[in-house]
Design an enzyme around this catalytic site. Sequence first.
Site, PDB file in Angstrom:
ATOM      1  N   ARG A   1      -8.943 -19.930  -0.604  1.00 30.41           N
ATOM      2  CA  ARG A   1      -7.583 -19.934   0.390  1.00 30.41           C
ATOM      3  C   ARG A   1      -6.402 -20.859  -0.027  1.00 30.41           C
ATOM      4  NH1 ARG A   1      -5.519 -20.703   5.127  1.00 30.41           N
ATOM      5  NH2 ARG A   1      -4.920 -19.046   6.189  1.00 30.41           N
TER       6      ARG A   1
ATOM      7  N   LYS B   1       6.402  -1.932   2.034  1.00 25.98           N
ATOM      8  CA  LYS B   1       5.361  -1.318   2.568  1.00 25.98           C
ATOM      9  C   LYS B   1       4.129  -2.275   2.420  1.00 25.98           C
ATOM     10  CE  LYS B   1       3.231   3.329   3.289  1.00 25.98           C
ATOM     11  NZ  LYS B   1       3.416   3.517   4.635  1.00 25.98           N
TER      12      LYS B   1
ATOM     13  N   ARG C   1       8.181   3.697  -4.822  1.00 27.41           N
ATOM     14  CA  ARG C   1       8.211   2.865  -3.797  1.00 27.41           C
ATOM     15  C   ARG C   1       7.048   1.981  -3.931  1.00 27.41           C
ATOM     16  NH1 ARG C   1       7.789   5.473   1.929  1.00 27.41           N
ATOM     17  NH2 ARG C   1       5.607   5.492   1.509  1.00 27.41           N
TER      18      ARG C   1
ATOM     19  N   HIS D   1      -2.128 -20.718   0.590  1.00 23.06           N
ATOM     20  CA  HIS D   1      -0.974 -19.762   0.952  1.00 23.06           C
ATOM     21  C   HIS D   1      -0.238 -19.645  -0.316  1.00 23.06           C
ATOM     22  CE1 HIS D   1      -1.681 -20.827   4.920  1.00 23.06           C
ATOM     23  NE2 HIS D   1      -0.663 -20.264   5.446  1.00 23.06           N
TER      24      HIS D   1
ATOM     25  N   LEU E   1      11.270   1.589   6.677  1.00 21.89           N
ATOM     26  CA  LEU E   1      10.869   1.732   5.728  1.00 21.89           C
ATOM     27  C   LEU E   1      11.510   3.085   4.987  1.00 21.89           C
ATOM     28  CD1 LEU E   1       8.184   1.264   3.892  1.00 21.89           C
ATOM     29  CD2 LEU E   1       7.290   3.296   4.731  1.00 21.89           C
TER      30      LEU E   1
ATOM     31  N   TYR F   1       0.952  -1.178   0.203  1.00 17.03           N
ATOM     32  CA  TYR F   1       0.156   0.171   0.104  1.00 17.03           C
ATOM     33  C   TYR F   1       0.864   1.346  -0.001  1.00 17.03           C
ATOM     34  CZ  TYR F   1       0.998   1.002   4.930  1.00 17.03           C
ATOM     35  OH  TYR F   1       1.432   1.288   6.235  1.00 17.03           O
TER      36      TYR F   1
ATOM     37  N   GLU G   1      12.902   2.582  13.686  1.00 14.95           N
ATOM     38  CA  GLU G   1      11.839   3.800  13.194  1.00 14.95           C
ATOM     39  C   GLU G   1      10.641   3.822  14.070  1.00 14.95           C
ATOM     40  OE1 GLU G   1      10.323   2.562   9.529  1.00 14.95           O
ATOM     41  OE2 GLU G   1      10.273   0.656   9.796  1.00 14.95           O
TER      42      GLU G   1
HETATM   43  N1  PLP Z   1       8.083   4.037   8.757  1.00 13.96           N
HETATM   44  C1  PLP Z   1       6.862   3.264   8.798  1.00 13.96           C
HETATM   45  C2  PLP Z   1       6.652   2.151   9.385  1.00 13.96           C
HETATM   46  C3  PLP Z   1       5.496   3.949   8.229  1.00 13.96           C
HETATM   47  O1  PLP Z   1       4.398   3.200   8.111  1.00 13.96           O
HETATM   48  C4  PLP Z   1       5.902   4.993   7.454  1.00 13.96           C
HETATM   49  C5  PLP Z   1       4.743   5.811   7.112  1.00 13.96           C
HETATM   50  O2  PLP Z   1       3.622   5.621   7.344  1.00 13.96           O
HETATM   51  C6  PLP Z   1       6.822   5.843   7.545  1.00 13.96           C
HETATM   52  C7  PLP Z   1       8.069   5.342   8.083  1.00 13.96           C
HETATM   53  C8  PLP Z   1       7.044   7.204   6.935  1.00 13.96           C
HETATM   54  O3  PLP Z   1       6.902   7.113   5.381  1.00 13.96           O
HETATM   55  P1  PLP Z   1       6.620   8.203   4.527  1.00 13.96           P
HETATM   56  O4  PLP Z   1       7.704   9.343   4.947  1.00 13.96           O
HETATM   57  O5  PLP Z   1       6.814   7.961   3.128  1.00 13.96           O
HETATM   58  O6  PLP Z   1       5.182   8.431   5.090  1.00 13.96           O
END
Ligand code: PLP
Length: 281
Positions: A99, A144, A50, A101, A200, A31, A176
Amino acid sequence: DYLLTQDGIITKESLLYPFEERGLQFGDGVYEVIRIYQGTFDLLEEHIDRLYRSAEAIRLEVPFAKDALIASLHQLSEKNDVQTDAKLYLQITRGSAPREHSFPDVPSNFYAYMEPSERPVSPLQQGVRAVLADDIRWDLCYIKSLNLLPNILAKQTAKEKGAFEAILHKNGTVTEGSSSNVFIIKDKILFTHPAAENILHGCVRSRVLALALKAGLQVKETAFTTDQLLQADEVFITSTTSEIMPVIEIEGSLIGNGKPGSDTRTLQLAYEKESGIQTTA
Ligand code: PLP
């Protein structure tokens, strides 16, 4: 209200998934969340790039070419007549199939919708609290993915403790936030975790690094510990919806003097300018 699917723009009500849907049953999908300021997409290409990286990493085909997707999102925005601050949510799953896997041989399901979203002006000015939480996620957090259970649990714990965000760490090394990237400033040096596979690669993170260099800060994409975090001069988190959010207290201990720091403020102003934001925080 309209949303964009792999079959074109349809009304929200006409999207009815079968109960066997890979996103629902497995979290098997990816997403994006994209910011819209006064009707204009911010960092659109970065988010779409991304999305393609995430999809490729899980061997999922995006049912659009990049240019066509970008054009369709602009069309959707026009059709929804979005002119205010808003956000777009977009997801792709591995489709609907009985369903099992392993991958089914069916087309992916795609949708993107928009909704109004105001900037968090007051927290941006006053700063927010954070708590610490174990980073119990898998090794590929650069994807993501729809699998967000650890993030959800960490955010809920933060909320129950009266905090805005949970800052995640693996054995004392900060990775993060549950839905943000984390930065510290110590002696005029800006630190953030390197864009490795276990975090991320935030679109706001990249922009902030560029703005920090322009603002004369030294930038180090080097991981730091929870101790360094607590002893930083300034701390902030970044995300599409939170922008550059000052963190003024972590686990009950104040960061600096407990007010948003001056370098954080400088970066916030540069960020507003860069994104063409009109309503200043
Ligand atoms: N890290 C995580 C786990 C996130 O879910 C997000 C965004 O929701 C970010 C970092 C920040 O990413 P962005 O700056 O692209 O929104």
